[in-house]
Every structure is written in structure tokens, then in C-alpha cells.
Design an enzyme around this catalytic site. Structure first.
Site, PDB file in Angstrom:
ATOM      1  N   ASP A   1      41.661  46.063  43.711  1.00  0.00           N
ATOM      2  CA  ASP A   1      40.658  46.753  44.512  1.00  0.00           C
ATOM      3  C   ASP A   1      39.589  45.703  44.838  1.00  0.00           C
ATOM      4  O   ASP A   1      39.296  44.857  43.998  1.00  0.00           O
ATOM      5  CB  ASP A   1      40.056  47.896  43.693  1.00  0.00           C
ATOM      6  CG  ASP A   1      38.937  48.595  44.442  1.00  0.00           C
ATOM      7  OD1 ASP A   1      39.151  48.966  45.600  1.00  0.00           O
ATOM      8  OD2 ASP A   1      37.846  48.743  43.879  1.00  0.00           O
TER       9      ASP A   1
ATOM     10  N   ASP B   1      39.941  54.750  42.698  1.00  0.00           N
ATOM     11  CA  ASP B   1      41.122  53.997  42.249  1.00  0.00           C
ATOM     12  C   ASP B   1      41.978  54.788  41.272  1.00  0.00           C
ATOM     13  O   ASP B   1      43.102  54.405  40.980  1.00  0.00           O
ATOM     14  CB  ASP B   1      40.680  52.696  41.548  1.00  0.00           C
ATOM     15  CG  ASP B   1      39.843  51.817  42.460  1.00  0.00           C
ATOM     16  OD1 ASP B   1      40.156  51.771  43.655  1.00  0.00           O
ATOM     17  OD2 ASP B   1      38.882  51.200  41.980  1.00  0.00           O
TER      18      ASP B   1
ATOM     19  N   THR C   1      41.161  47.998  49.969  1.00  0.00           N
ATOM     20  CA  THR C   1      39.736  48.323  50.063  1.00  0.00           C
ATOM     21  C   THR C   1      39.499  49.472  51.037  1.00  0.00           C
ATOM     22  O   THR C   1      40.286  49.689  51.962  1.00  0.00           O
ATOM     23  CB  THR C   1      38.925  47.081  50.508  1.00  0.00           C
ATOM     24  OG1 THR C   1      37.554  47.445  50.644  1.00  0.00           O
ATOM     25  CG2 THR C   1      39.423  46.529  51.832  1.00  0.00           C
TER      26      THR C   1
END
Length: 689
Positions: A373, A573, A522
Site C-alpha cells: 500500500d 487495506d 493506492t
């Protein structure tokens, strides 16, 4: 002023929490928490105390060690009575596990242990009552077997003990109370009592209690924990807002549109739960070995019984068959994996890596793709001044000093970044008077008699000023651009961007050297993603990914046949961490990310991912060595115990077999200890890469 902020994540590394306990397959104790660790610990110590008199009073053990038992009345019943207690009480977890394995038709470790202790129990009673050969007095062997297996279980469970749940952590993102508007009053209520249509007040810096639509006010919303977008997003009346996001700079009134199960947060919870439940649980090494060993032992025992009976020695047939079944029980095999896991997890914890799911650690050695990430993982998740462009008549230091003077009284993340940049360049800031902050425009203050303003495109529009040409490429790459105006005229421009961690470059390079593909994901725009990826040397990235689509990106990589490790730190996430083959949470992240991951990095140093790979590979080597040793001992000892060398005059005595068994356990334990030498400091792992 479209400020980029990222609320500070409190490091929750101490909150080790709970995915499934991958226990013995079919062993009947999946999902054990800390209470089971305590139960096994107590059971182990009680059985250890009982085992001392059982072993000491056993005639066979006395014969092996060569001491005489004292002529005390009733001494001969100490081993049978206490041995029975040990079999029924201490052996219960293994016997119930064996029944489960039989029902599931997956013979493994539990069935092998259950068979051995049951055979030892029956044979020992037969010997004690004089019905069978005295050589079959296995009370001491039964006692040691139960104690060693309980120790293995206790170590294993302790290394897997996990406490909190991912879904509880997600719920913790919601504020404890909401302020509901009732007529002219504002009443504090629990978020659970909110209904669609209610209007709630969100204070500056407060969290939104439910999904809704803004009715009054506008604010820069920090949605990073939900969307992964590093910049705050301006939300105006009529715009939707999501539960759990933060109004960073001003208050709002929000009409609730969704509560409970219908909120975005609840949707993410469902995704996490689904991915956790569907993630395949690899069949454990020791169980596979035990399964083979079970059939090997059963076959060897049957063959032994048949051959010794055929040659006309039925007594020997019973003794040899029983001996084979007891010796085949894997003392060393029972400790081979738990000991390695225990030492690996302890070693990892000292290196700042917390292992929650043993299978995650086992899988890490096979990972060929690491998905990072961006925000808060590869980057620091907070803005820094990356460039200063002065207009004619000013120097870069003048522009930065003036901007810092004006922003000194502002709490905004961008203001802090500007003040810190001035401090880093040792610039002096002048006191500011008449400070005013205008959401979506910028700040204004009087510095040394001049009006200094700092803001985004709306400020330039209000002042009819032109942006500096250099700022166009800055905008294209997704940076935040602020102009500094002095008395209404442009004095310069500042470029602010999310700062890339220095360690990220090393981590990416080291992973590439190992042949591991690095991919970035992202919520940020394509321009921001491209700029960060090129700076880090990452060839593949997913940009503008919504939270609910992150797990789909992981699946896309998995469909390409890749073993994926996902590294992230936000709520957004969590589903992807649960979906990945290995989920790795950066410890500075949220409870939810930590809860959905199998491995947690206590530091926010991405190089620690290399430490996890190192540890996984070293641990797997040790497991294999131990399994070969433990199983190898059985492959040699069982035929000898069966009397395969009887024709040449050698029959292995029961006592020698038992001593060899103990020796193999010691070898396994010592080999596992070698893992402690592994150096897990991130910089060492990166260099090794």
C-alpha cells in the site's frame, strides 16, 4: 485549501489478535484462545508432577537405569493407578482429537498419539495384572509420551495465542457517542441509536458516526483510513460522508443516510470476514508426516504380528507388535514443528515482527509478489515541502519564511509541514497578527506589516492572481500546490507531497534482487502513483483503487498464479490483507489492519518484510530437518523393534528403543535452538537481499 492530511495512527502492535487457530487438522480444537493456552499449561504441569512417581516406580524404567525398587507394600500399584489417571485426564485432548481424525478420515498426529498411548495403556495393564509379558510394562513410556505431547501442544498454542478480533477493531473506528440534533437541542446518543434521517453534529477533529450527507458547513475530510487517499478531501453541503472519517478543520451538520449493516464500514467488515473464512488453510507438514507414519506404523505392526506368529512365537509377536506401536509414536515429531514455530515467533518478536498466524509465516517463503500500500507504508503518510519556487524579487528562503510565519498558528497538517520545513532550513519566522483561516481558500496573517496569504487555487481566483508556470507540472504529478501572496501579489509557490520513506528504496531494491516482484496499490490518482512508483523503481502499480476493490486487485495477481504478500496499514487495506496469501500489517497502522493480517511489523520500516522472508525460509529449513530426523528415526527404529534383524541374532530391546526415542527428541530441540542465531534487523536483511 485542499490540504493533505493523515491522522496519526496509534501504534497498536501490542494488540496481538485472532484469526483462526490452525490446530491439528481435525484435532477438534480449532479456534482456541488464551484460555486454552492456560488449560494446556495447567494440564502439562499437573501431568509432569504425576509422571515423576509413575516413571520412578516403573519396574521397566528401574531396569533400564539399573536401580532396585524398594520393597514398599503397594508400590507396584503406583504406576498403574497414576498412569490410568494420566491416560484418562492428560490423554483426553489426544483421544478426542484421534476420534475427530477418524471421523474425518484424515489420520494424522492425533490418531498416532492416541493409538500409541492406548496401546501402551492396555499393554501396561496386561503386564501389571500378569496377563501379558512383563516387558510390556509401558507405564513410564505412557507418562513421558503424554507429558512431551502436552508440552508440544502448550508451546504451539502459546505461540499462536491471539486475543482480539479484526471485526471488533473495525467497530472501534466509530466514535463512542454521536451528537444528534433534536429540535433546538443537541443530545448525546450512542451511534447505534441513530436512524436514517437524523441530523448529527460533527465537531472539528471529530469522527463521523454514520454514513450521511452534509446539510451545513464544509470541511477537509481525512478519509485515509477508509479510502487510502493521502490527501484530505474537501466536502461541501450535499456531499456524502462515510462513518469513521474525520472532519479535520471545521464542524459539520450531517443527515444520516445509512446505519448499521448498510454503512461502508460494515461492508468492509463483511469483506474482511469473507476473505478470512475463505482463505485456504494449508495442510500442515507435521500432520502430513504423521499421516504417513500412522499407516507405516500400522502396516509394520500388522506385519510383525503375522511374521512372529508364523514362526511360532505368539508371546514374542505380542511383545514386538506392542513395541512397534509405542515406538512409532512421534515424540520428536510432536515437538518438531511447535518448537521451531515457538522459537521463530519469539525470535521474530525480538526483531520487531509479530507472527499471529503460523501458516502466514510458513507461506512467506513461497511469496513471489509483494503488494505494498502506498500511503503510510512506502510513504510516511504526511505531507512535506518538496519544492519552493520564488517569484521575481524574492528568494526561496524568503517565501518559506513568510509562509511559515503566516501558518504558525494553524493546526493543519500542511501548515505543520511548512513550519517544519522552515525550521529544517534554520529560517527565522516573524510573529503574525490578525491570523484568519478560511476553509477551502487558505490562511491570512499580517507579518511585519505586510499581509501574507497562503492557499490553493481558490485564493488565486479571489485575488485575481496568476499561478506560477512551474506549478503546472507539479499539479500533473499529483502534488499539492500552495501559492504565497504578499499584499495581494504572488511571492512564490510551494510544492507539498507525501514523503517517500528512505527505507522504501532499499526494501524495493532488495526484493528485486531476490526475484520478488514489487507492486504498489493506492487510492491516490494516477499522477501521484506514477511519480512515487518511478522514484522507487516499481514497474507495476494499481492507482485510484477504491477500498472495496483492493481485495480484487489481490485476486487479479493471484489469478496470474502469483503468491501474494500484501503490506498495508489502513482500514481500507483490511479486506486485501485478509485476501492475500500473507497479510502483513505495518504496526503503526490501525487495529483493523493489524487484525486482518497474519504478520505485524512493529516498526513502519518496509525493509522488515525481508526479515519475514528470511525467517520463513530459515524456519522452514529447520522444520524440514526436524521432520526428517524425527521421521527418519522412526523409519529405522520401527523395523528394528519389529525384529527385522532377529535372523542374525539382534532384537532391539524395548529400553534401547525408548532411549533412542528420547535422544531424537533432544536432537530436534537442539536443532530448533539454532534459529535463535538469525539476525532479523531490517538493514541486515536488506543487505542480505
Amino acid at each position: 485549501m485542499d490540504h493533505a492530511g493523515h491522522t496519526g495512527h496509534a501504534g497498536h502492535t501490542q494488540q496481538m489478535d485472532h484469526t483462526e487457530h490452525a490446530g491439528h487438522a481435525g484435532g477438534g480444537h480449532a479456534g482456541h484462545g488464551a484460555d486454552h493456552v492456560g488449560q494446556f499449561r495447567r494440564l502439562f504441569w499437573i501431568m509432569l508432577v504425576l509422571a515423576v512417581p509413575v516413571v520412578a516406580a516403573s519396574p521397566m524404567f528401574a531396569m533400564v537405569l539399573g536401580y532396585a525398587l524398594p520393597a514398599i507394600p503397594g508400590l507396584g500399584w503406583v504406576s498403574p493407578v497414576l498412569g490410568t489417571v494420566m491416560y484418562v485426564w492428560g490423554g483426553r485432548p489426544f483421544l478426542t482429537g484421534a476420534v475427530s481424525e477418524l471421523r474425518a478420515r484424515t489420520p494424522g498426529m492425533m490418531l498416532l498419539i492416541g493409538l500409541a498411548i492406548s496401546v501402551a495403556f492396555v499393554a501396561s495393564w496386561g503386564a501389571s495384572l500378569g496377563l501379558l509379558d512383563h516387558q510390556l510394562d509401558f507405564w513410564w513410556e505412557l507418562a513421558l509420551l503424554i507429558v512431551i505431547m502436552l508440552l508440544g501442544h502448550w508451546i504451539e498454542m502459546r505461540s499462536l495465542a491471539q486475543t482480539t478480533s479484526a471485526l471488533d477493531s473495525l467497530a472501534a473506528l466509530l466514535p463512542d457517542e454521536a451528537e444528534r440534533v433534536e429540535g433546538g437541542d443537541v443530545v448525546t446518543v450512542p451511534p447505534a441509536e441513530l436512524r436514517a434521517g437524523d441530523v448529527v453534529v460533527v465537531r472539528p477533529g471529530g469522527r463521523v458516526p454514520a454514513d450521511g450527507r452534509i446539510t451545513e458547513g464544509s470541511a477537509s475530510m481525512d478519509e485515509s483510513m477508509i479510502t487510502g487517499e493521502s490527501r484530505t478531501v474537501r466536502r461541501e453541503p450535499g456531499d456524502p460522508v462515510v462513518a469513521g472519517t474525520v472532519a479535520t478543520d471545521s464542524g459539520l451538520r450531517v443527515e444520516v443516510t445509512a446505519v448499521g449493516e448498510d454503512t461502508t464500514l460494515a461492508g468492509i467488515q463483511r469483506l474482511v470476514a469473507e476473505a478470512q473464512n475463505s482463505s485456504s488453510r494449508a495442510q500442515r507438514l507435521a500432520d502430513t508426516a504423521a499421516g504417513w507414519l500412522f499407516w507405516f506404523a500400522l502396516g509394520a505392526a500388522a506385519l510383525t504380528a503375522v511374521v512372529w506368529s508364523i514362526v511360532g512365537l505368539p508371546d514374542s509377536a505380542v511383545v514386538r507388535t506392542m513395541t512397534v506401536l509405542v515406538i512409532a509414536c512421534p515424540h520428536a515429531l510432536g515437538l518438531a514443528i511447535p518448537l521451531v514455530v515457538s522459537i521463530a515467533t519469539e525470535r521474530a518478536a525480538r526483531g520487531g515482527v509479530l507472527v499471529k498466524d503460523r501458516l502466514a509465516l510458513e507461506t512467506m517463503r513461497t511469496v513471489d509478489t509483494v503488494l505494498f500500500d502506498k500511503t503510510g507504508t512506502l510513504t510516511k503518510g504526511e505531507p512535506v515541502v518538496a519544492d519552493v519556487e520564488p517569484a521575481e524579487g524574492y528568494s526561496a528562503d524568503d517565501v518559506l519564511s513568510l509562509a511559515a510565519s503566516a501558518e504558525r498558528d494553524s493546526e493543519h497538517p500542511l501548515a505543520r509541514a511548512i513550519v517544519q520545513a522552515a525550521a529544517r532550513h534554520s529560517l527565522t519566522t516573524a510573529p503574525a497578527q490578525d491570523f484568519r483561516s478560511s476553509p477551502a481558500v487558505g490562511v491570512r496573517a499580517v507579518v511585519a506589516g505586510r499581509v501574507v496569504e497562503v492557499g490553493g487555487p481558490n485564493l488565486l481566483q479571489e485575488r485575481s492572481a496568476l499561478a506560477l508556470p512551474v506549478t503546472d507540472p507539479w499539479r500533473e504529478e499529483g502534488a499539492t500546490v500552495l501559492h504565497v501572496l504578499v499584499d495581494g501579489k504572488v511571492a512564490g509557490a510551494l510544492r507539498l507531497a507525501d514523503e517517500i520513506r528512505e527505507e522504501s528504496r532499499e526494501a524495493v531494491a532488495a526484493l528485486h534482487r531476490r526475484g520478488v516482484q514489487v507492486v504498489m496499490i493506492t487510492g491516490d490518482a494516477e499522477a501521484v502513483a506514477a511519480s512515487v512508483a518511478s522514484e522507487l523503481g516499481i514497474e507495476r502499480y494499481f492507482a485510484g483503487v477504491r477500498p472495496e476493490d483492493k481485495s480484487a486487485s489481490v485476486q487479479e495477481l493471484q489469478r496470474e498464479g502469483r503468491k501474494v504478500a500484501m503490506v498495508g496499514d489502513g482500514v481500507n487495506d483490511a479486506p486485501a490483507l485478509a485476501q492475500a496469501d500473507v497479510g502483513i500489517a505495518i504496526g503503526a497502522g490501525t487495529d483493523v489492519a493489524i487484525a486482518s493480517a497474519g504478520v505485524i511489523l512493529a516498526s513502519d520500516d518496509p525493509r522488515s518484510v525481508l526479515s519475514v522472508i528470511e525467517l520463513s525460509r530459515a524456519g522452514y529449513r529447520k522444520m524440514q530437518q526436524n521432520l526428517w530426523w524425527a521421521a527418519g528415526y522412526n523409519l529405522i527404529a520401527v523395523p528394528l523393534a519389529a525384529g527385522v534383524l532377529a535372523p542374525v541374532g539382534f532384537v532391539m530391546p524395548m529400553s534401547v528403543g525408548a532411549l533412542l526415542m528420547s535422544a531424537s527428541t533432544v536432537v530436534v530441540a537442539l536443532n530448533a535452538q539454532l534459529l535463535r542465531r538469525l539476525d532479523l534487523r531490517p538493514e541486515v536483511s536488506a543487505r542480505r537481499g
